[in-house]
Design a protein around this motif. Structure first.
Motif, PDB file in Angstrom:
ATOM      1  N   VAL A   1       0.862  -1.180   0.000  1.00  0.00           N
ATOM      2  CA  VAL A   1       0.000   0.000   0.000  1.00  0.00           C
ATOM      3  C   VAL A   1       0.897   1.228   0.000  1.00  0.00           C
ATOM      4  N   THR A   2       0.656   2.188  -0.880  1.00  0.00           N
ATOM      5  CA  THR A   2       1.450   3.416  -0.897  1.00  0.00           C
ATOM      6  C   THR A   2       0.827   4.451   0.035  1.00  0.00           C
ATOM      7  N   SER A   3       1.685   5.180   0.711  1.00  0.00           N
ATOM      8  CA  SER A   3       1.232   6.093   1.764  1.00  0.00           C
ATOM      9  C   SER A   3       1.491   7.560   1.432  1.00  0.00           C
ATOM     10  N   ASP A   4       1.583   7.891   0.138  1.00  0.00           N
ATOM     11  CA  ASP A   4       1.954   9.252  -0.259  1.00  0.00           C
ATOM     12  C   ASP A   4       0.875  10.289   0.009  1.00  0.00           C
ATOM     13  N   SER A   5      -0.382   9.913  -0.119  1.00  0.00           N
ATOM     14  CA  SER A   5      -1.469  10.894  -0.021  1.00  0.00           C
ATOM     15  C   SER A   5      -1.520  11.527   1.365  1.00  0.00           C
ATOM     16  N   PRO A   6      -1.680  12.870   1.437  1.00  0.00           N
ATOM     17  CA  PRO A   6      -1.809  13.532   2.742  1.00  0.00           C
ATOM     18  C   PRO A   6      -2.990  13.005   3.553  1.00  0.00           C
ATOM     19  N   SER A   7      -3.999  12.473   2.867  1.00  0.00           N
ATOM     20  CA  SER A   7      -5.184  11.952   3.556  1.00  0.00           C
ATOM     21  C   SER A   7      -5.067  10.464   3.889  1.00  0.00           C
ATOM     22  N   PHE A   8      -3.893   9.863   3.638  1.00  0.00           N
ATOM     23  CA  PHE A   8      -3.726   8.431   3.897  1.00  0.00           C
ATOM     24  C   PHE A   8      -3.944   8.141   5.376  1.00  0.00           C
ATOM     25  N   SER A   9      -4.714   7.099   5.669  1.00  0.00           N
ATOM     26  CA  SER A   9      -5.037   6.745   7.046  1.00  0.00           C
ATOM     27  C   SER A   9      -4.245   5.517   7.480  1.00  0.00           C
ATOM     28  N   TYR A  10      -3.516   5.655   8.584  1.00  0.00           N
ATOM     29  CA  TYR A  10      -2.774   4.531   9.139  1.00  0.00           C
ATOM     30  C   TYR A  10      -3.648   3.676  10.050  1.00  0.00           C
ATOM     31  N   ASP A  11      -4.956   3.941  10.082  1.00  0.00           N
ATOM     32  CA  ASP A  11      -5.881   3.126  10.864  1.00  0.00           C
ATOM     33  C   ASP A  11      -6.332   1.884  10.099  1.00  0.00           C
ATOM     34  N   ARG A  12      -5.842   1.737   8.866  1.00  0.00           N
ATOM     35  CA  ARG A  12      -6.207   0.579   8.063  1.00  0.00           C
ATOM     36  C   ARG A  12      -5.593  -0.677   8.658  1.00  0.00           C
ATOM     37  N   ASN A  13      -5.906  -1.827   8.060  1.00  0.00           N
ATOM     38  CA  ASN A  13      -5.359  -3.101   8.542  1.00  0.00           C
ATOM     39  C   ASN A  13      -3.945  -3.300   8.014  1.00  0.00           C
ATOM     40  N   LEU A  14      -3.026  -2.541   8.557  1.00  0.00           N
ATOM     41  CA  LEU A  14      -1.631  -2.594   8.151  1.00  0.00           C
ATOM     42  C   LEU A  14      -0.826  -3.388   9.175  1.00  0.00           C
ATOM     43  N   ASP A  15       0.147  -4.155   8.706  1.00  0.00           N
ATOM     44  CA  ASP A  15       1.041  -4.882   9.600  1.00  0.00           C
ATOM     45  C   ASP A  15       2.324  -4.105   9.845  1.00  0.00           C
ATOM     46  N   LEU A  16       2.927  -3.610   8.774  1.00  0.00           N
ATOM     47  CA  LEU A  16       4.166  -2.840   8.872  1.00  0.00           C
ATOM     48  C   LEU A  16       4.019  -1.530   8.113  1.00  0.00           C
ATOM     49  N   VAL A  17       4.668  -0.497   8.618  1.00  0.00           N
ATOM     50  CA  VAL A  17       4.709   0.804   7.953  1.00  0.00           C
ATOM     51  C   VAL A  17       6.170   1.220   7.858  1.00  0.00           C
ATOM     52  N   ILE A  18       6.602   1.622   6.673  1.00  0.00           N
ATOM     53  CA  ILE A  18       7.966   2.109   6.452  1.00  0.00           C
ATOM     54  C   ILE A  18       7.877   3.599   6.147  1.00  0.00           C
TER      55      ILE A  18
END
Length: 315
Positions: A125-142
């Protein structure tokens, strides 16, 4: 809060997201009156109002907002654990990262991971958007910054370097950068206009911009792009210099497609976050692989690489 029903909290969580009794009832498959009764029971149990109601809309009170934040995270965590325990998702992990990192570094290396973990599935999942939400079902974030993420633990930090790089074609056409006095004759491929890259909204670009502004006595020409991937592609095609992390251009430098500007670099960081309470052996396996790839990068000899590795946080 003795005697508070979990169903009441679940009903409130749905209302807090939708700000609608009707939509919450539809989501949970119950009547609107049942939702209303759950909210009433919860407010009586807590002893304060959670919602502001009028004929036109619903809003959260201050107390309701505090409870909603925790309740939404609680529901999300439960859903994540249930999904991770299901047979189909047991070998699946979801990783969020900037698109430039995913395209330039992670994707080219994933086949190696799959070759030794053929049953695994890595969803990117790409996280570039300013509105990207880290509340999603993510395991790792870089991320390239160390700012805390609610619901995530920092499990690894890696020191890298920012470089200013250009293609051999550009250097043949316009000459190699020789010093501060001739930098104005070169073109810098930037994400946003400055002044002098200090206020770009990107910590990476701002760091290098501040460094360059102290090192060089004149500003370069600028070619502005809205996306770092476009600036990177433009550099590969010989259109100017671009500021990028060494890990992103490691293969380009070793193959000769890009060359770094001599004596111009500054420190940068890459950070890995893991969702709290994440389960599954595949998550541990993937992070160990990621750690090994970071640590075995030629950056270890090209520059000094330091890593902070906390294995116990993944157990």
């Amino acid at each position: 809060m003795k005697g508070t029903s979990l169903n009441s909290i679940r009903a409130f969580e749905a209302v807090s997201r939708h700000l609608s009794f009707t939509n919450a009832a539809n989501e949970l498959g119950v009547s609107q009156s049942a939702i209303s009764q759950h909210i009433k029971n919860l407010e009586m149990s807590i002893g304060c109002s959670l919602l502001k109601r009028d004929t036109k809309r619903i809003a959260l009170t201050i107390e309701g907002g505090k409870l909603a934040e925790v309740a939404q995270r609680w529901i999300c965590d439960i859903q994540h654990v249930v999904e991770s325990l299901s047979l189909g998702n047991r070998f699946k992990i979801t990783v969020a990262a900037p698109s430039i990192f995913t395209i330039s570094w992670l994707l080219p290396k994933l086949n190696e991971f799959y070759s030794v973990n053929p049953d695994s599935k890595v969803e990117l999942v790409t996280s570039d958007s300013p509105s990207f939400s880290y509340d999603r079902n993510l395991d790792l974030v870089i991320k390239f910054d160390k700012e805390d993420l609610p619901g995530f633990d920092l499990v690894g930090s890696y020191k890298s370097k920012l470089l200013v790089v250009a293609s051999e074609k550009y250097i043949r056409d316009f000459g190699l950068f020789l010093g501060a006095d001739n930098f104005s004759s070169h073109k810098l491929l930037a994400i946003q206009p400055g002044p002098w890259l200090k206020n770009t909204g990107s910590s990476t670009w701002s760091t290098m911009g501040n460094f360059l502004s102290k090192t060089l006595i004149c500003e370069p020409q600028f070619q502005i792009y809205e996306d770092v991937n476009l600036a990177y592609a433009a550099a590969l095609h010989g259109q100017g210099w671009v500021i990028l992390d060494y890990l992103l251009v490691e293969d380009d430098i070793s193959s000769g497609r890009l060359r770094p500007m001599p004596d111009v670099s500054c420190a940068s960081d890459i950070h890995v976050f893991q969702r709290q309470n994440s389960l599954g052996g595949m998550l541990i396996i993937f992070y160990e692989w990621l750690h090994q790839k970071f640590s075995s990068s030629e950056l270890a000899s090209f520059f000094l690489l330091e890593s902070q590795h906390r294995e116990d946080s993944l157990v």
